[in-house]
Design a protein around this motif. Structure first.
Motif, short mmCIF file in Angstrom:
data_model
loop_
_atom_site.label_atom_id
_atom_site.label_comp_id
_atom_site.label_asym_id
_atom_site.label_seq_id
_atom_site.Cartn_x
_atom_site.Cartn_y
_atom_site.Cartn_z
N VAL A 185 -2.13 10.43 -2.02
CA VAL A 185 -0.79 9.85 -1.94
C VAL A 185 -0.87 8.34 -1.72
O VAL A 185 -0.13 7.56 -2.34
N ALA A 186 -1.81 7.90 -0.88
CA ALA A 186 -1.95 6.47 -0.59
C ALA A 186 -2.38 5.69 -1.82
O ALA A 186 -1.81 4.63 -2.14
N THR A 187 -3.39 6.21 -2.53
CA THR A 187 -3.90 5.47 -3.70
C THR A 187 -2.91 5.50 -4.86
O THR A 187 -2.76 4.51 -5.58
N VAL A 188 -2.20 6.61 -5.03
CA VAL A 188 -1.17 6.68 -6.08
C VAL A 188 -0.04 5.71 -5.77
O VAL A 188 0.49 5.02 -6.65
N SER A 189 0.33 5.63 -4.48
CA SER A 189 1.37 4.70 -4.07
C SER A 189 0.97 3.25 -4.35
O SER A 189 1.77 2.46 -4.87
N LEU A 190 -0.28 2.90 -4.05
CA LEU A 190 -0.76 1.55 -4.31
C LEU A 190 -0.81 1.27 -5.81
O LEU A 190 -0.49 0.16 -6.26
#
Length: 380
Positions: free
Chosen positions: A179-184
């Motif tokens: 979720v964090a990397t997709v958000s970035l």
């Protein structure tokens, strides 16, 4: 019919998840002896308790738990006995939970509109190694405990890196990283999220390796057997390379769907197979220690092989060539069959489901294989 047509699959999955927890807790409270002790403790928490304390078994009687450290004591125990490892009941339960969680992940991927690709598949590779490596941290913990030394992680917190709880821990960590990397990525901070996702898993894996290396360097009871590690890695690499070369030349249809992803499937399951063969049959010679299998299929394979030797009148073969080697053949054949089944049509019709299932298939082989390899490498 209209009610089901309007039902959000993600909300239905979440409702089923919460409902399952509520029903289980309610049943345990209403029937403490039959459900809480006789089922949940016996098949799930009891094995974790025994594993965390390095015990041969844990015994539940009268609301208290006792740990025993010999087979004779366990056989004579009066109460519900749980041994470290898996049973048929727990194995089936974990399989059901795995399928249920895979459905949840599939629904999440749809919500996030994540594009499935080989890059995504390879980015999750460090996470699969991480799960097995974390289990070895717990094995080191248990070794310290059995030797009267201070442990890295106290009980019951250490249960978080013991099956089945480690599955939820790894699921949560992987999900958070995803979720964090997709958000970035969607904010424009990353060109693609896959390299960052793989890097997050790699950093956690290196940190775990650092803990294990520290234990090996500072504690005499933790050894280092590089030969075992080399045999597993080189052996699995040779098998995977032979699979790719032979299949590409004589049966390229096998790899039409998975491409080079299939190499990793065969490699991961070969790691599991080779680690089991070397530790079960040649542990004393390679690392100075004997090992036993905790997995139902592996135990059954060894028993069948030994029974076959006896039936054919070749009992001495057990000492000559061992009795665990058919497990390696079974793992390799199963891995190749899986790669063959995952053809182009499966990826075209349901790419998310296909990739997710392929990831799970690799994880169930590579996770235990990593643990078995590192345990023997450290001599624990």
């Amino acid at each position: 019919m209209e009610l089901f047509d309007d039902l959000d699959p993600a909300r239905a999955w979440l409702a089923a998840f919460v409902g399952g927890i509520v029903v289980t807790v309610a049943a345990a409270v209403a029937f403490p002896q039959r459900v809480a002790d006789g089922f949940l403790w016996r098949y799930f928490w009891g094995p974790v308790d025994a594993d965390a304390h390095g015990a041969t078994c844990a015994v539940r009687s009268g609301g208290t738990t006792e740990r025993l450290y010999s087979q004779s004591a366990c056989r004579a125990a009066d109460g519900i006995v749980a041994e470290p490892g898996y049973t048929i009941v727990s194995t089936v339960a974990y399989a059901v939970v795995l399928v249920f969680m895979l459905v949840g992940v599939l629904l999440l991927l749809r919500k996030l509109e994540i594009e499935m690709s080989p890059e995504f598949y390879f980015a999750l590779f460090p996470f699969m190694l991480l799960g097995g490596a974390l289990r070895v941290v717990e094995d080191v913990n248990a070794t310290f405990l059995a030797s009267g030394m201070d442990t890295f992680i106290p009980y019951p917190e250490v249960a978080l890196i013991i099956s089945p709880f480690i599955y939820f821990v790894m699921f949560g960590f992987t999900l958070a990283a995803l979720v964090a990397t997709v958000s970035l990525d969607r904010r424009g901070a990353l060109e693609r999220f896959e390299p960052a996702l793989g890097a997050a898993g790699a950093v956690a894996l290196l940190a775990t390796f650092g803990v294990l290396a520290y234990a090996s360097a500072t504690r005499e009871i933790i050894a280092f057997n590089p030969l075992f590690l080399a045999l597993v890695v080189v052996g699995a690499t040779v098998i995977a390379a032979l699979f790719w070369a032979v299949s590409e030349r004589y049966a390229p249809v096998i790899n039409e769907g998975t491409g080079r992803m299939g190499i990793l499937v065969v490699w991961g399951h070969s790691v599991d197979g080779i680690a089991n063969v070397l530790s079960l049959d040649w542990g004393p010679e390679l690392v100075g220690q004997s090992y036993g299998s905790k997995h139902v299929v592996n135990r059954a394979t060894v028993r069948i092989t030994e029974a076959t030797y006896e039936f054919l009148g070749y009992g001495g073969l057990e000492e000559t060539i061992g009795s665990a080697w058919p497990f390696l053949l079974l793992k390799v054949v199963a891995a190749v069959a899986v790669v063959w089944v995952f053809d182009e049509q499966i990826f075209d019709e349901s790419p998310r489901y296909a990739y997710l299932l392929l990831i799970a298939i690799l994880a169930v082989g590579l996770g235990p294989g990593t643990r078995d390899t590192l345990r023997a490498t450290l001599g624990i």
